[in-house]
Design an enzyme around this catalytic site. Structure first.
Site, short mmCIF file in Angstrom:
data_model
loop_
_atom_site.label_atom_id
_atom_site.label_comp_id
_atom_site.label_asym_id
_atom_site.label_seq_id
_atom_site.Cartn_x
_atom_site.Cartn_y
_atom_site.Cartn_z
N CYS A 1 101.34 82.15 7.26
CA CYS A 1 102.22 81.28 8.05
C CYS A 1 103.43 82.04 8.61
O CYS A 1 104.07 81.57 9.55
CB CYS A 1 102.72 80.11 7.21
SG CYS A 1 101.38 79.08 6.60
N HIS B 1 109.35 76.95 10.12
CA HIS B 1 107.91 76.75 9.95
C HIS B 1 107.69 75.31 9.49
O HIS B 1 108.40 74.80 8.62
CB HIS B 1 107.38 77.74 8.90
CG HIS B 1 105.95 77.50 8.54
ND1 HIS B 1 104.98 77.31 9.48
CD2 HIS B 1 105.33 77.40 7.33
CE1 HIS B 1 103.82 77.10 8.88
NE2 HIS B 1 104.01 77.16 7.57
N ASN C 1 100.81 71.35 9.34
CA ASN C 1 101.10 72.78 9.20
C ASN C 1 100.01 73.57 9.93
O ASN C 1 98.87 73.61 9.47
CB ASN C 1 101.14 73.14 7.71
CG ASN C 1 101.37 74.62 7.46
OD1 ASN C 1 101.36 75.43 8.39
ND2 ASN C 1 101.57 74.97 6.20
N1 ACO Z 1 97.31 61.93 -1.81
C1 ACO Z 1 97.66 61.30 -2.94
N2 ACO Z 1 98.02 61.94 -4.06
C2 ACO Z 1 98.07 63.27 -4.01
C3 ACO Z 1 97.73 64.01 -2.86
C4 ACO Z 1 97.35 63.28 -1.71
N3 ACO Z 1 97.01 63.87 -0.55
N4 ACO Z 1 97.88 65.33 -3.12
C5 ACO Z 1 98.28 65.43 -4.40
N5 ACO Z 1 98.39 64.19 -4.93
C6 ACO Z 1 98.80 63.81 -6.29
C7 ACO Z 1 98.56 64.90 -7.30
O1 ACO Z 1 97.25 64.88 -7.77
C8 ACO Z 1 99.58 64.54 -8.36
O2 ACO Z 1 99.04 63.49 -9.13
P1 ACO Z 1 99.34 63.41 -10.72
O3 ACO Z 1 100.81 63.27 -10.83
O4 ACO Z 1 98.55 62.22 -11.12
O5 ACO Z 1 98.82 64.70 -11.27
C9 ACO Z 1 100.75 63.95 -7.56
O6 ACO Z 1 100.20 63.61 -6.28
C10 ACO Z 1 101.89 64.91 -7.36
O7 ACO Z 1 101.34 66.19 -6.96
P2 ACO Z 1 102.28 67.38 -6.56
O8 ACO Z 1 101.44 68.60 -6.28
O9 ACO Z 1 103.37 67.50 -7.56
O10 ACO Z 1 102.88 66.82 -5.19
P3 ACO Z 1 104.04 67.41 -4.34
O11 ACO Z 1 105.11 66.43 -4.17
O12 ACO Z 1 104.44 68.81 -4.78
O13 ACO Z 1 103.36 67.55 -2.90
C11 ACO Z 1 102.48 69.30 -1.52
C12 ACO Z 1 102.25 68.43 -2.73
C13 ACO Z 1 102.59 68.40 -0.30
C14 ACO Z 1 101.31 70.27 -1.36
C15 ACO Z 1 103.83 70.08 -1.67
O14 ACO Z 1 103.87 70.69 -2.95
C16 ACO Z 1 104.05 71.13 -0.62
O15 ACO Z 1 104.25 70.83 0.54
N6 ACO Z 1 104.06 72.42 -1.02
C17 ACO Z 1 104.33 73.49 -0.06
C18 ACO Z 1 103.14 73.80 0.79
C19 ACO Z 1 103.47 74.87 1.80
O16 ACO Z 1 104.61 75.01 2.20
N7 ACO Z 1 102.53 75.66 2.22
C20 ACO Z 1 102.85 76.69 3.21
C21 ACO Z 1 102.10 77.87 3.03
S1 ACO Z 1 100.39 77.68 3.39
C22 ACO Z 1 99.84 79.18 4.04
O17 ACO Z 1 100.53 80.15 4.12
C23 ACO Z 1 98.40 79.26 4.45
#
Ligand code: ACO
Length: 317
Positions: free
Chosen positions: A110, A244, A274
């Site tokens: 990214c 980003h 993204n």
């Molecule tokens: N729908 C519903 N529930 C979900 C989903 C979804 N799409 N995805 C995850 N959950 C659930 C999980 O299973 C978890 O459930 P549990 O509590 O029962 O275990 C709960 O939601 C919380 O999960 P988290 O992973 O803690 O959710 P978080 O708030 O961290 O959001 C996310 C996840 C959106 C991926 C976030 O962590 C994020 O944006 N991280 C950064 C990603 C990023 O910036 N990537 C860039 C680089 S990518 C590259 O370079 C190719």
């Protein structure tokens, strides 16, 4: 001598996938995706290739710049989702445009487009080029496990491009890598060597979301603060921040930590998700075409992602 931006362009495939479309086959909801990421929809390729997206964005940027294909001295493309191991996306675009210059791809996930701008600045500094086409293009949808709700809901496909010419618009930059093959990891196809004894891992994006989130907030805030200070500007002097587009909560966290009015942070994640290396040039093109940019405006661009990597730069428009 560095460069100035002569034109911008972007392109997304026409197919729109809403959060409700995803909820039809995944255990997720529009509410969860909007609240946790800020995304309402993304564009996803059906028949289009990464090269198609890159080419369309390039054509738009070339048209705006008025630069002809035969004037280009180099084409660079940032991508992790090229259609072929070889030829590069940049080489395919070179052929389609009818350009005759060197062309190559660069992979910094990214952060790729900002690593690419710094590479471009080096070619200008050496007097090696006068006109350059730079592209960020991704068909990330082909790298996703569409059964994994924690990754497939956050990405989208698209491309952005810029035509660069000689100038002094690239004021400062920072690139960082923190080698890590665990937090974000996309294994490749292992091939068919009869001698290979390595196991085939699922060739999709695997991501530890919360670790990536923490890395992203730190990188974005730290890189921007350091860079703006290094360039000798007060934070309030920055006219536009181009972050980003990975998660609206990451952008909001950076807003709280920087002394830049929040309305100067550009956001389009709600419509595109993204798009990895395409994200930054797509936002710049949107801002440019909105008519809000003025000559002399200071733009702070910052990105983070797989590698792990992060980067930031300041452009004077
Ligand atoms: N729908 C519903 N529930 C979900 C989903 C979804 N799409 N995805 C995850 N959950 C659930 C999980 O299973 C978890 O459930 P549990 O509590 O029962 O275990 C709960 O939601 C919380 O999960 P988290 O992973 O803690 O959710 P978080 O708030 O961290 O959001 C996310 C996840 C959106 C991926 C976030 O962590 C994020 O944006 N991280 C950064 C990603 C990023 O910036 N990537 C860039 C680089 S990518 C590259 O370079 C190719």
């Amino acid at each position: 001598m560095s460069f100035c931006v002569l034109g911008t362009g972007s392109y997304v495939p026409p197919k729109v996938v809403t959060n409700d479309d995803l909820a039809a086959f995944l255990e997720t909801s529009d509410e969860w995706i909007r609240e946790r990421t800020g995304i309402r929809q993304r564009h996803v390729c059906e028949t289009e290739s990464t090269c198609d997206l890159a080419y369309e964005a390039a054509v738009a940027a070339m048209a705006q710049s008025g630069v002809k294909a035969e004037e280009l001295d180099m084409i660079l493309c940032a991508t992790i989702s090229g259609d072929f191991a070889t030829p590069s996306v940049a080489c395919v675009v070179q052929k389609r445009l009818g350009a005759i210059c060197p062309a190559m791809d660069l992979n910094a996930a990214c952060s790729g487009f900002l690593f690419l701008l710094d590479t471009a600045a080096g070619f200008f500094a050496r007097g090696r080029v006068k006109k350059m086409l730079v592209i960020g293009a991704e068909r990330i949808s082909r790298l996703l496990d569409w059964d994994d709700r924690s990754t497939c809901v956050i990405f989208g496909d698209g491309a952005g491009a810029m035509v660069l010419g000689e100038g002094d618009g690239y004021l400062a930059s920072q690139l960082h890598s923190k080698g890590d093959d665990d937090v974000i990891r996309t294994p490749v196809f292992e091939g068919k060597s009869p001698f290979n004894r390595r196991e085939q891992e699922n060739p999709y994006i695997h991501m530890k979301g919360q670790e990536t989130f923490r890395f992203a907030v730190n990188a974005m805030t730290h890189d921007l603060k350091n860079l703006i200070a290094q360039a000798g500007f007060a934070e309030e002097k920055i006219d536009w921040v181009i972050p980003h587009q990975a998660n609206i909560r990451i952008i909001d966290a950076a807003k709280k930590r920087l002394h830049i009015p929040p309305e100067r942070f550009c956001v389009n994640i709600d419509r595109y998700g993204n798009t990895s290396a395409a994200s930054i040039p797509m936002v710049v093109d949107e801002l440019n075409r909105s008519g809000k940019l003025n000559r002399g405006d200071l733009l702070a661009l910052c990105a983070f992602g797989g590698g792990l990597s992060s980067a930031a730069c300041i452009l004077r428009w």
